[in-house]
Design an enzyme around this catalytic site. Sequence first.
Site: not given
Length: 361
Positions: A107-108
């Site tokens: 995930d970012k």
Amino acid sequence: MPSSDTTRLNKYISESGVCSRREADRFIEQGTVFVNGKRATIGTQVSSKDKVIVNGNLIEPRAPEDAIYIAFNKPPGITSTTETSVKDNIIRYIKHSERIFPIGRLDKDSQGLILLTSNGDIVNKILRAGNRHEKEYIVMVDKPIRDEFIEGMRNGVPIMGIMTQKCEVQKETNYIFRITLIQGMNRQIRRMCEHFGYEVVQLERIRVMNISIKGLGVGDWRELTDKELAGILEMTAKSSGTKEASLPKKRVGSPATKWSTRPARFSEDFDGDAPKPAKPGRKPAGAASRPGRPATGGAKPVRKLANGKPAFDGDKPFKAAGRPSGPGAKRQPAAKTLNRTPKGNAGSRGSSRTTSRGGKR
């Protein structure tokens, strides 16, 4: 029927490091690819004995032992994509001299270990849940951890209409737990926690199979050692790279109760950048309910601290992070990791692992 000694032309070209398979197909369609002097067509099968020319250049696929394998400690804010149009994408950040791509995603707004490679054949072998390759995480949540939460996480959680596989979960402190997964569903850990009413404050992946993040600073990358690479190749030797390796998905509940009855705190988009398009017949997120009323709702942004930075604390997020202490309590500010110049091997921006034959790549 293609021989076991041949491979599809676009894959052969891609493995040479010249371009991606999609780009290879485009070159073939444009008529700039020749096999043994004849113009190639889509689907052509070739072997190591064939002479392949792309755009006037003779190419050869990279030998498996010459493939690039990188361990990268991804900072929060970097997106795990090869799309160069995406701001702060992982490929532009690393700036490797060879064409590489990430094995899976992170995930970012999460940080930690992600592997990258030039060997396309190994990607699905590592990612398929049916091959049971482990990924380990350290997670901090927003309130004290109860035994019921740990037990529930271990036994599987209904998210996105699917029951997650049983996994190892261990309580580390009142606010921190360790979890080992063999799956890689979209924002899986965050959604599992959300199901029990917990919100993830910090998430770090610390291990993928036999590769550990130990000694690798946030934002730094290094090539795998010969021992690490041998371990991965041994673990994936009997792994399947096909869809058959995916575990059966047990559907739970109805589509209306997708994964939780509680409102989502994070966007459904994998990297937290934007909400998904509205379904037909529904109002788009943020639209005013009546004429004249201000727009409300919409996807909420990734959780940030008072100073506007992601909720992480640099190289040692869980040792340095302040313990949540109640409403209005401020957490410690995050270290500036995104603009750092990687150190050591990371600074070379190129392949430098010494081979057993004495040379460097």
